[in-house]
Write a protein that holds these residues in place. Structure first.
Motif, PDB file in Angstrom:
ATOM      1  N   LYS A 206      31.444  40.842  31.096  1.00  0.00           N
ATOM      2  CA  LYS A 206      32.136  41.516  29.834  1.00  0.00           C
ATOM      3  C   LYS A 206      33.610  41.288  30.113  1.00  0.00           C
ATOM      4  O   LYS A 206      34.172  42.164  29.382  1.00  0.00           O
ATOM      5  CB  LYS A 206      31.577  42.950  30.087  1.00  0.00           C
ATOM      6  N   ILE A 207      34.162  40.879  30.991  1.00  0.00           N
ATOM      7  CA  ILE A 207      35.598  40.710  30.888  1.00  0.00           C
ATOM      8  C   ILE A 207      36.130  39.911  30.004  1.00  0.00           C
ATOM      9  O   ILE A 207      35.528  38.627  29.703  1.00  0.00           O
ATOM     10  CB  ILE A 207      36.055  40.038  32.616  1.00  0.00           C
ATOM     11  N   ASN A 208      37.223  40.127  29.261  1.00  0.00           N
ATOM     12  CA  ASN A 208      37.831  39.509  28.127  1.00  0.00           C
ATOM     13  C   ASN A 208      38.835  38.440  28.709  1.00  0.00           C
ATOM     14  O   ASN A 208      40.177  38.757  28.924  1.00  0.00           O
ATOM     15  CB  ASN A 208      38.638  40.358  27.522  1.00  0.00           C
ATOM     16  N   TRP A 209      38.224  37.293  28.900  1.00  0.00           N
ATOM     17  CA  TRP A 209      39.290  36.376  29.753  1.00  0.00           C
ATOM     18  C   TRP A 209      40.325  35.755  28.519  1.00  0.00           C
ATOM     19  O   TRP A 209      41.122  35.316  29.072  1.00  0.00           O
ATOM     20  CB  TRP A 209      38.352  35.000  30.036  1.00  0.00           C
ATOM     21  N   ALA A 210      40.208  35.746  27.327  1.00  0.00           N
ATOM     22  CA  ALA A 210      41.096  35.454  26.322  1.00  0.00           C
ATOM     23  C   ALA A 210      42.174  36.311  26.386  1.00  0.00           C
ATOM     24  O   ALA A 210      43.549  36.012  26.586  1.00  0.00           O
ATOM     25  CB  ALA A 210      40.846  35.455  25.054  1.00  0.00           C
ATOM     26  N   GLY A 211      41.985  37.840  26.889  1.00  0.00           N
ATOM     27  CA  GLY A 211      43.214  38.649  27.118  1.00  0.00           C
ATOM     28  C   GLY A 211      43.716  38.468  28.430  1.00  0.00           C
ATOM     29  O   GLY A 211      44.751  38.720  28.708  1.00  0.00           O
ATOM     30  N   VAL A 212      42.911  38.029  29.488  1.00  0.00           N
ATOM     31  CA  VAL A 212      43.312  38.171  31.045  1.00  0.00           C
ATOM     32  C   VAL A 212      44.032  36.900  31.229  1.00  0.00           C
ATOM     33  O   VAL A 212      45.235  36.907  31.727  1.00  0.00           O
ATOM     34  CB  VAL A 212      42.119  37.972  31.849  1.00  0.00           C
TER      35      VAL A 212
ATOM     36  N   SER B 151      32.413  27.689  35.599  1.00  0.00           N
ATOM     37  CA  SER B 151      33.353  28.769  35.251  1.00  0.00           C
ATOM     38  C   SER B 151      34.617  28.114  35.159  1.00  0.00           C
ATOM     39  O   SER B 151      35.417  28.492  33.824  1.00  0.00           O
ATOM     40  CB  SER B 151      33.507  29.629  36.575  1.00  0.00           C
ATOM     41  N   HIS B 152      35.090  27.158  35.687  1.00  0.00           N
ATOM     42  CA  HIS B 152      36.418  26.273  35.094  1.00  0.00           C
ATOM     43  C   HIS B 152      36.412  25.846  34.130  1.00  0.00           C
ATOM     44  O   HIS B 152      37.380  25.889  33.171  1.00  0.00           O
ATOM     45  CB  HIS B 152      36.781  25.258  36.595  1.00  0.00           C
ATOM     46  N   ALA B 153      35.263  25.107  33.464  1.00  0.00           N
ATOM     47  CA  ALA B 153      35.160  24.375  32.287  1.00  0.00           C
ATOM     48  C   ALA B 153      35.275  25.758  30.927  1.00  0.00           C
ATOM     49  O   ALA B 153      36.033  25.436  30.215  1.00  0.00           O
ATOM     50  CB  ALA B 153      33.862  23.884  32.083  1.00  0.00           C
ATOM     51  N   TYR B 154      34.720  26.824  31.694  1.00  0.00           N
ATOM     52  CA  TYR B 154      34.959  27.894  30.483  1.00  0.00           C
ATOM     53  C   TYR B 154      36.137  28.323  30.428  1.00  0.00           C
ATOM     54  O   TYR B 154      36.480  28.442  29.254  1.00  0.00           O
ATOM     55  CB  TYR B 154      33.751  29.065  31.014  1.00  0.00           C
ATOM     56  N   LEU B 155      36.726  28.466  31.348  1.00  0.00           N
ATOM     57  CA  LEU B 155      38.015  29.119  31.568  1.00  0.00           C
ATOM     58  C   LEU B 155      39.145  27.895  30.878  1.00  0.00           C
ATOM     59  O   LEU B 155      40.016  28.366  30.170  1.00  0.00           O
ATOM     60  CB  LEU B 155      38.685  29.213  32.726  1.00  0.00           C
ATOM     61  N   GLN B 156      39.088  26.761  31.295  1.00  0.00           N
ATOM     62  CA  GLN B 156      39.722  25.864  30.476  1.00  0.00           C
ATOM     63  C   GLN B 156      39.438  25.844  28.890  1.00  0.00           C
ATOM     64  O   GLN B 156      40.461  25.548  28.106  1.00  0.00           O
ATOM     65  CB  GLN B 156      39.353  24.222  31.150  1.00  0.00           C
ATOM     66  N   GLN B 157      38.219  25.867  28.463  1.00  0.00           N
ATOM     67  CA  GLN B 157      38.224  25.973  27.191  1.00  0.00           C
ATOM     68  C   GLN B 157      38.810  27.291  26.417  1.00  0.00           C
ATOM     69  O   GLN B 157      39.281  27.212  25.367  1.00  0.00           O
ATOM     70  CB  GLN B 157      36.464  25.957  26.982  1.00  0.00           C
ATOM     71  N   ILE B 158      38.906  28.296  27.133  1.00  0.00           N
ATOM     72  CA  ILE B 158      39.564  29.409  26.760  1.00  0.00           C
ATOM     73  C   ILE B 158      41.049  29.179  26.581  1.00  0.00           C
ATOM     74  O   ILE B 158      41.751  29.464  25.392  1.00  0.00           O
ATOM     75  CB  ILE B 158      39.363  30.732  27.456  1.00  0.00           C
ATOM     76  N   ALA B 159      41.792  28.394  27.543  1.00  0.00           N
ATOM     77  CA  ALA B 159      42.951  27.990  27.567  1.00  0.00           C
ATOM     78  C   ALA B 159      43.296  27.212  26.607  1.00  0.00           C
ATOM     79  O   ALA B 159      44.442  27.131  25.932  1.00  0.00           O
ATOM     80  CB  ALA B 159      43.311  27.351  28.897  1.00  0.00           C
TER      81      ALA B 159
ATOM     82  N   GLN C   3      41.137  46.842  28.707  1.00  0.00           N
ATOM     83  CA  GLN C   3      42.657  47.203  28.428  1.00  0.00           C
ATOM     84  C   GLN C   3      43.269  47.788  29.813  1.00  0.00           C
ATOM     85  O   GLN C   3      44.352  47.201  29.867  1.00  0.00           O
ATOM     86  CB  GLN C   3      42.530  48.345  27.610  1.00  0.00           C
ATOM     87  N   ALA C   4      42.629  48.569  30.587  1.00  0.00           N
ATOM     88  CA  ALA C   4      43.270  48.917  31.807  1.00  0.00           C
ATOM     89  C   ALA C   4      43.352  48.055  32.891  1.00  0.00           C
ATOM     90  O   ALA C   4      44.415  47.558  33.786  1.00  0.00           O
ATOM     91  CB  ALA C   4      42.293  49.875  32.432  1.00  0.00           C
ATOM     92  N   LEU C   5      42.316  47.081  32.784  1.00  0.00           N
ATOM     93  CA  LEU C   5      42.422  45.858  33.779  1.00  0.00           C
ATOM     94  C   LEU C   5      43.627  44.882  33.267  1.00  0.00           C
ATOM     95  O   LEU C   5      44.514  44.520  34.223  1.00  0.00           O
ATOM     96  CB  LEU C   5      41.352  44.963  33.358  1.00  0.00           C
ATOM     97  N   MET C   6      43.739  44.498  32.069  1.00  0.00           N
ATOM     98  CA  MET C   6      44.911  43.858  31.729  1.00  0.00           C
ATOM     99  C   MET C   6      46.415  44.559  31.731  1.00  0.00           C
ATOM    100  O   MET C   6      47.215  43.745  32.391  1.00  0.00           O
ATOM    101  CB  MET C   6      44.884  43.552  29.996  1.00  0.00           C
ATOM    102  N   GLN C   7      46.246  45.763  31.842  1.00  0.00           N
ATOM    103  CA  GLN C   7      47.560  46.692  32.252  1.00  0.00           C
ATOM    104  C   GLN C   7      47.968  46.389  33.796  1.00  0.00           C
ATOM    105  O   GLN C   7      48.907  46.190  34.142  1.00  0.00           O
ATOM    106  CB  GLN C   7      47.530  48.256  31.985  1.00  0.00           C
ATOM    107  N   SER C   8      46.727  46.332  34.588  1.00  0.00           N
ATOM    108  CA  SER C   8      46.939  46.230  36.168  1.00  0.00           C
ATOM    109  C   SER C   8      47.491  44.881  36.246  1.00  0.00           C
ATOM    110  O   SER C   8      48.399  44.523  37.074  1.00  0.00           O
ATOM    111  CB  SER C   8      45.735  46.475  36.830  1.00  0.00           C
ATOM    112  N   LEU C   9      46.917  43.797  35.758  1.00  0.00           N
ATOM    113  CA  LEU C   9      47.279  42.312  35.829  1.00  0.00           C
ATOM    114  C   LEU C   9      48.747  42.339  35.258  1.00  0.00           C
ATOM    115  O   LEU C   9      49.580  41.690  36.137  1.00  0.00           O
ATOM    116  CB  LEU C   9      46.464  41.509  34.923  1.00  0.00           C
ATOM    117  N   LYS C  10      49.227  42.790  34.350  1.00  0.00           N
ATOM    118  CA  LYS C  10      50.416  42.847  33.836  1.00  0.00           C
ATOM    119  C   LYS C  10      51.502  43.782  34.845  1.00  0.00           C
ATOM    120  O   LYS C  10      52.615  42.995  35.236  1.00  0.00           O
ATOM    121  CB  LYS C  10      50.690  43.392  32.451  1.00  0.00           C
TER     122      LYS C  10
END
Length: 274
Positions: free
Chosen positions: A227-233, A261-269, A192-199
């Motif tokens: 453990k990073i929540n990539w769907a939130g990031v 890693s790219h394939a994983y993130l594309q799947q999330i997207a 949650q703190a990570l996502m706030q910083s990104l925002k």
């Protein structure tokens, strides 16, 4: 819509050939001290032009992390480390000149994760080192213009994730590089703190290091193994920024962990848009 593919390599021909076979949108050169000698800079210029000729439109130069096996702290005291200090500034100015001539980005670390006694060598306390650091970043931003970005670490001198510090960094109007794992580690695995910083910092971020982590130490994990929540990031990343996958490779001549890693993130997207 396909995500940007960003890959990282040294100036080694085998590494470059391996990355180019995937037709990346972004290419980041990981540099070492030998790359910023007069001859090294000539070779680097040739490699930049070679990569561009192969269709890569966004190129980043990662300033050398070390000199003689010691971190190049931007805040370092000239009195405490005169030779390392001279190398830091000569290499930074030479690379910035090259970046501007070739219309690429120079990435400079605001700090590394050195012990406090190293960060404060030559200074009365950490606050004094911090003041010196921000003055130097102000100067580099002024002369670097649109060709420089500053990366966070887990150092107490320059990190992301503290709301007050994030606001102060934002107010500086620095062009930022955001290493997601560094922020996550500094926040002890708090998504949650990570996502706030990104925002908060997103509008000033021009480059991302995409890498997973368990949140305890600098582990450089492929996406989906930490453990990073990539769907939130993912929705919080600045779409105008470049990005590369800065994951640890088993073989520096084989980018398979980056590609996975790219394939994983594309799947999330894709799943977010479904």
């Amino acid at each position: 819509m396909p995500l940007q593919l960003g890959l990282k390599a040294g100036v080694d021909d085998r590494q470059i050939a391996d990355r180019l076979q995937y037709h990346p949108d972004v290419f980041e050169f990981h540099l070492v001290e030998q790359n910023v000698t007069p001859e090294g800079l000539k070779v680097l210029r040739d490699k930049i032009q070679y990569v561009r000729q192969h269709g890569v439109t966004q190129i980043v130069l990662h300033h050398p992390m070390n000199w003689q096996n010691r971190h190049l702290e931007l805040s370092m005291s000239e009195v405490a480390s005169p030779e390392r200090y001279r190398f830091l500034w000569q290499s930074t100015l030479d690379l910035l000149e090259l970046a501007q001539a070739e219309s690429v980005q120079l990435l400079v670390h605001g700090s590394y994760d050195d012990p406090i006694e190293e960060l404060t060598a030559g200074y009365a306390h950490l606050w004094e080192a911090s003041q010196v650091l921000f003055k130097r970043m102000d100067y580099l931003q002024k002369i670097g213009g649109h060709n420089i970005v500053f990366e966070n670490s887990i150092s107490p001198l320059f990190y992301y994730g503290n709301p007050n510090l994030d606001q102060a960094i934002f107010a500086k109007n620095y062009r930022l590089a955001f290493d997601i794992s560094h922020c996550f580690i500094k926040l002890h695995g708090d998504n949650q703190a990570l996502m706030q910083s990104l925002k908060t910092l997103g509008p000033h971020v021009h480059h991302y290091h995409i890498v997973d982590s368990m949140g305890g130490s600098h582990d450089g994990l492929p996406l989906g193994t930490g453990k990073i929540n990539w769907a939130g990031v993912l929705p919080l990343l600045n779409p105008a920024a470049s990005q590369i996958y800065e994951v640890q490779l088993k073989d520096q001549n084989d980018a398979q962990e980056m590609i996975a890693s790219h394939a994983y993130l594309q799947q999330i997207a894709d799943s977010l848009k479904a």
